[in-house]
Design an enzyme around this catalytic site. Sequence first.
Site, short mmCIF file in Angstrom:
data_model
loop_
_atom_site.label_atom_id
_atom_site.label_comp_id
_atom_site.label_asym_id
_atom_site.label_seq_id
_atom_site.Cartn_x
_atom_site.Cartn_y
_atom_site.Cartn_z
N GLU A 330 39.64 -32.36 5.85
CA GLU A 330 38.39 -31.62 5.78
C GLU A 330 38.58 -30.18 6.26
O GLU A 330 39.33 -29.91 7.19
CB GLU A 330 37.35 -32.33 6.66
CG GLU A 330 35.99 -31.68 6.70
CD GLU A 330 35.06 -32.37 7.69
OE1 GLU A 330 33.85 -32.12 7.62
OE2 GLU A 330 35.55 -33.15 8.55
N LYS A 392 29.33 -32.51 0.31
CA LYS A 392 28.95 -33.57 1.25
C LYS A 392 27.45 -33.79 1.23
O LYS A 392 26.66 -32.86 1.36
CB LYS A 392 29.43 -33.19 2.65
CG LYS A 392 29.25 -34.29 3.69
CD LYS A 392 29.84 -33.86 5.04
CE LYS A 392 29.74 -34.96 6.07
NZ LYS A 392 30.29 -34.54 7.38
N CYS A 445 34.45 -37.04 6.10
CA CYS A 445 34.27 -37.32 7.52
C CYS A 445 33.22 -38.37 7.81
O CYS A 445 33.39 -39.55 7.58
CB CYS A 445 33.98 -36.00 8.24
SG CYS A 445 33.98 -36.12 10.05
#
Length: 579
Positions: A330, A392, A445
């Site tokens: 990430e 995301k 994540c």
Amino acid sequence: MSDPAEPGPRRRPRGAGRPALPRRVFSAVRVRLGRSAQTPRGRLALAAACGVGLTLAQPPAGLWPLVLLCVPTLAWLALARGARREAFRIGWAAGGAFFLTGLYWVAEAFLVDIARHGWMAPFAVAGLAAGLGLFWALAFWVARRLVERFAARGLAAALALAGALTLAEFARAHVLTGFPWALPAYAFAQTTLAQTLSVFGPHMLGLLVLGFAAALASPWLRPGGEADPIAPGRLSTALRRVGARPDFAAAATAAVLALVLGFGWSGWRLAGAPEDPAPPSAPEVRLVQPNAAQRAKWDPDEMPRIFARLRALSAPEPGQPDPDVVIWPETAVPWILEREPAAREAIAASARGATVLLGVRRIVPGPDGRPTWRNAMQAIGPGGEILAAYDKRHLVPFGEYLPLHGLMAAVGLGPLVGESGGFDAGTGPARMELPGLPPLSPQICYETIFPHEMPGAGPDQRPRWLVQATNDAWFGASAGPWQHFHQARMRAIEQGLPLARAANTGISAMIDPWGRTAARLGLLEAGAIQTRLPIALAPTLYSRSGDWPWMGVALLALLAPAAAAGLRRLSAEGPSARV
């Protein structure tokens, strides 16, 4: 001398008059618990100690037998001792201690820039623990209210607490965007029992674990917390000799049989898994872990060194085949890649013709046309072109966006996520298709901790594998990265899909659909691993059903006191009804 006809003193058999060891141990524990539970303060301290014990049952310690000690103790404290309002405090003490000791690593994020944010660390950890502990407090209060309302005792009371706590944990996974970290089922994440997640998921496993554990206290789940007298009989006499009660022995036997059945089925499932689940023709996947400290990631002097390390680790070692895909963690690079063609070409060159998946920041127009920041994963092709992008969708509150940003910025909390308010959430796609690779589901994540947000099981939704890019550098060498890693393993088991995990500071791994690690890099270790992509299994029962049908079972457990009261009423009315 005495008269031979007169009976002399009889010799006591060895060990006679001394209770058996299990009885002595049980008596000592009972006395100790009884003394601790004499006062409200003692009961709260005992509840908090149980919360700490349940933390030790979670990864990375994984001392899961503590569940069988702490949950019955909490059931006894909340349902059989004190008053109803005290059940709320007992639940809050246990939950607060559990989350305080289990999530202490959150403070690490505030220590990255200690001069600006260090003062917030104790307030953030304590506030988070207190807030999450309210879910447990409400569950304990509801269970105690139902127990009193229907005069429930024994197994019905134990099931009510298990159902209430399961539903509270389910709510914790959804309310205010949700935070399903450290669910009760994860106490078994490092055991074979985790295979049952493929059948009914983490919440149902949590219900079963809590139910069987609380049932161990069922003989004492009565007003006053004292067990009823044991009816005379051969079995009760025999069990009493070794310090056991028939009702406790029945509950313990049921709990042991459940564990044996669960472990047995899980072992059978693992026994049928191939030792090498990756076919020879499977794509070669290379996972890169640069081990860049969070302070260094945005340091202008360190950025070129970290980028060079990422590129160097992307090339295969001598004798290894060229990878088909290289995965970086990430926010691997600090640049907006749409504006940096030279950086894209350098990334592509380092992968020697392979596609590169990496975490980036990017700017896209928002609904009103104004530019917005996104935490994203992009795919870079062999020529440096951007093949696909994923933004995301589930952001971290206070980490990636600030709720009520205007108000928070006014009191000085804006810099936590940047004065602009942090990132905006993306809308998809949840499935990415790239040339020469099976369809994949990108996960950034935090998104991997949500079992209910995994891709659907339909043919147009289900990917062939999961890809998680994460940056756990925020949490140093604490328990946080290990907990995060084991939750990723749980998603692989639940979905029956392999999961490739690239983490900045660790733990990077290729996880097969049984949750086994085909290859892994440790915490705070720089390096790369390359392995073939394991097979994907057919959609699991849980991937098809989700959580909602199983929450119906939790609701039935919650209503066990009412059901028990109804059965008692029918039994009492039976003879008169026949007349």
